[in-house]
Design a protein around this motif. Structure first.
Motif, PDB file in Angstrom:
ATOM      1  N   LEU A  29      78.825  12.961  54.417  1.00 29.79           N
ATOM      2  CA  LEU A  29      77.302  13.133  54.842  1.00 29.79           C
ATOM      3  C   LEU A  29      76.899  14.337  54.406  1.00 29.79           C
ATOM      4  N   ILE A  30      77.756  15.309  54.621  1.00 30.35           N
ATOM      5  CA  ILE A  30      76.885  16.734  54.070  1.00 30.35           C
ATOM      6  C   ILE A  30      76.715  16.742  52.673  1.00 30.35           C
ATOM      7  N   GLN A  34      75.542  14.169  51.029  1.00 32.67           N
ATOM      8  CA  GLN A  34      74.519  13.296  51.187  1.00 32.67           C
ATOM      9  C   GLN A  34      73.205  14.164  51.177  1.00 32.67           C
ATOM     10  N   TYR A  35      73.128  14.743  52.363  1.00 33.83           N
ATOM     11  CA  TYR A  35      72.123  15.713  52.579  1.00 33.83           C
ATOM     12  C   TYR A  35      71.742  16.818  51.489  1.00 33.83           C
TER      13      TYR A  35
END
Lengths: 113, 525
Positions: free
Chosen positions: B265-266, B268-269
């Protein structure tokens, strides 16, 4: 594939509560590694990109449950039960900050599926 | 499990009185915590903008320790504001001045070693003797190491031709975001803070909500040492405060230690903002004992047996926990005959007592997770050689805490107890016939953070070390975390390295000036 994942009643009830808050378009992704590893993470679908590197293990209250394929190859002899415990963690999972945490309990498959 | 909630017990204790189990006078200090902490932003403690706090409990007894800011995106913005305001000056400050600040931080920490160690033990549950001997001294040395590095290093000049030169400078990235885990709240914080500040960056750091308080004790000590805005620490929940930081378009890099799903997720950000990431996501480290370990009756077998027992360090809550022990068949019986009493001798008790070797797990959910793996290991058919459940030695006064017995399983590498980091004091043991099989088992994992190799044969040690797909292979030692050696993961264990001066390059970019000293035109146009 037969459903490899289920949930306890309290986990299901809590998931329904979270749906009221965040909408029904949610997904679980099973984490691996350290710290909060081995924990199921709950996200809005738009938040977390699912790709071909993931595999679906079934649904819980209509919420799909995914895991990385490589990780699944190490986990496939177990069925997963999503439970709920008291807890503070969860990183960016939607249970974070509620005082409750989804927790995976695992059972060895009795029949080779 | 919910009926068994520990929190109820914790609530009963809350208020001004504390149980005698949390006494720290024997360490020569007062109780480390204030009753409430805001965020440390722009050199000052500031109340969270929404005025919300959450209760922080100690895993030692479950008692209330202090209130901590429950921040949201507006507090992250305010920390980013302060960091951006500080960067033009800090980013251009001389290496001499930055090194002076880093050395001063180290001095202040050293003067307060016991205070910080006790804060760490109370917040995290770890045995204070480890914090006194390892966590805090390593953190202190980290600042001194990077202070030394930036004084000694220099850029480079390439002579392109007699009149043209390429100058290479290292420039800081700017304002960076850091998200810290709960297993070594201060040390893991400083692994990220020290190189970032040394390189000239300003930092917004989000501490873990399970262990939010010890780093605030450190910030109280450092408020006058670090220029305002250079280091900002925000507390709160991952979803409410961590996510706005990791996804902010105002950071130039994000560093994270944790697990794989959040790591994705990190990334992705970071992809959305086109910024670099470094990730440390854990492992399932093999610790290999070759037969030559037991071939002589000298000091070495004892060292190796301690190396085996290292799975209990920090109650197993270490990303490089040697949680898979691979023991050569020919010595298995003799080795385990000595190893199991060693495990039985691990003294579990009040983490704040200096003789205690293993303390509490950090949280209820962590304890529940470990217990779920203990049950799974038995179901998978692993043989239980030691421990196997919640601690039986802790009295009722610790009933609100989270204690697990040091546990040894024997099984095979396809079991999940060999494949996932349990993050508890649990080692899964298996045997191998020869070197080839040992290395095959060692590499049969999704992860590759740490490994241990124990042998008297230097050639074998070298071969094994080069073949194991892990970022660090301890050879005839384990759990050494010196600042001058690189730490990080192969495979799914992460991206990038921590420690070592090479870490500075994760916090900088290269500026190249190509300079011509010739007055003559090229002649193209």
């Amino acid at each position: 594939m037969k459903e490899k994942v289920s949930a306890t009643k309290i986990a299901q009830e809590f998931l329904e509560e979270l749906k009221l808050r965040y909408g029904a378009d949610l997904l679980f992704h099973q984490s691996g590694g350290c710290c909060d590893g081995s924990s199921p993470m709950l996200f809005e679908k738009k938040e977390f990109v699912i790709s071909d590197s993931d595999i679906s293990l079934g649904t819980i209250c209509n919420v799909p449950f995914y895991m990385n394929r490589n990780q699944y190859s190490r986990w496939e002899h177990t069925n997963l039960v999503v439970d709920l415990v008291d807890g503070m963690g969860g990183m960016f999972s939607l249970d974070n900050g509620t005082g409750k945490r989804f927790l995976i309990r695992s059972e060895v498959c009795t029949v080779k599926e | 499990m919910l009926e068994k909630t520990k929190r109820k017990m914790a609530k009963a204790f809350s208020g001004s009185e504390r149980s005698k189990e949390l006494n720290v006078e024997h360490l020569g200090i007062d109780f480390p915590f204030k009753s409430r902490y805001g965020n440390f932003i722009n050199g000052k403690f500031q109340a969270p903008k929404a005025g919300r706090y959450f209760d922080n409990h100690t895993p030692i007894t479950g008692e209330f320790l202090c209130e901590v800011a429950r921040s949201d995106s507006s507090d992250i913005e305010s920390a980013l504001e302060a960091a951006h305001a500080a960067f033009p000056s800090w980013g251009k400050s001389s290496a001499t001045d930055r090194a002076k600040v880093l050395n001063k931080i180290a001095d202040v920490m050293e003067e307060n070693l016991h205070l910080l160690a006790a804060a760490e033990s109370l917040d995290n549950g770890k045995a204070v003797r480890e914090a006194v001997a390892a966590d805090i001294p390593l953190a202190i040395d980290h600042f001194r190491y990077f202070a030394g590095c930036i004084r000694a290093e220099e850029g480079s000049v390439s002579e392109l031709n007699a009149d043209t030169y390429a100058y290479h400078y290292k420039e800081p990235l700017g304002v960076v975001g850091q998200i810290i885990p709960w297993n070594f709240p201060i040390l893991m914080g400083i692994w990220k803070i020290a190189p970032a500040l040394a390189a000239g960056n300003c930092v917004v750091l989000k501490a873990a909500e399970q262990t939010p308080a010890s780093i605030m004790v450190l910030m109280e000590l450092l408020a006058d040492v670090i220029p305002a805005g250079v280091l900002n620490v925000v507390n709160g929940f991952g979803l409410e405060a961590g996510k706005p930081l990791a996804s902010s378009s105002r950071i130039s890099k994000v560093a994270f230690t944790g697990e794989t799903t959040t790591g994705r997720l990190i990334m992705q950000y970071a992809a959305n903002n086109l910024i670099p990431v470094t990730l440390e996501l854990g492992g399932k480290s093999p610790n290999i004992f070759f037969e030559s370990v037991m071939s002589e009756d000298d000091a070495f077998p004892d060292k190796a047996l301690e190396g085996f027992t290292m799975f209990a360090l920090n109650a197993g809550e270490v990303c490089t926990c040697p949680s898979r022990a691979l023991i050569q068949e020919s010595i298995y019986e003799r080795f385990m005959e000595k190893a199991l009493p060693r495990v039985e001798a691990i003294k579990q008790g009040n983490p704040l007592q200096l003789e205690t070797m293993i303390g509490a797990q950090t949280s209820n959910e962590q304890m529940e997770k470990i217990i779920s793996y203990l049950k799974l290991g038995k179901e998978e058919g692993a043989e239980l050689l030691a421990g196997g459940g919640a601690s039986k030695v802790m009295g009722d006064e610790f009933g609100g805490g989270y204690y697990i017995q040091p546990t040894v399983f024997k099984g095979h590498n396809k079991m999940r107890i060999f494949q996932e980091e349990i993050f508890g004091p649990v080692v899964s043991v298996t045997t191998f016939k020869d070197e080839a099989e040992a290395l095959e088992i060692a590499n049969d994992t999704l992860y590759g953070l740490g490994a241990g190799v124990w042998t008297r044969d230097g050639t074998q040690a070298f071969r094994a070390g080069r073949t194991i797909q892990a970022g660090r292979v301890w050879t005839n030692c384990y759990h050494d975390y010196s600042a001058h050696s690189a730490f990080g993961g192969y495979k799914q264990s992460g991206i990038g390295r921590e420690n070592h001066k090479m870490m500075l390059d994760h916090y900088r970019q290269t500026k190249n000036l190509v300079v011509s000293y010739s007055p003559d035109a090229l002649g193209f146009f």
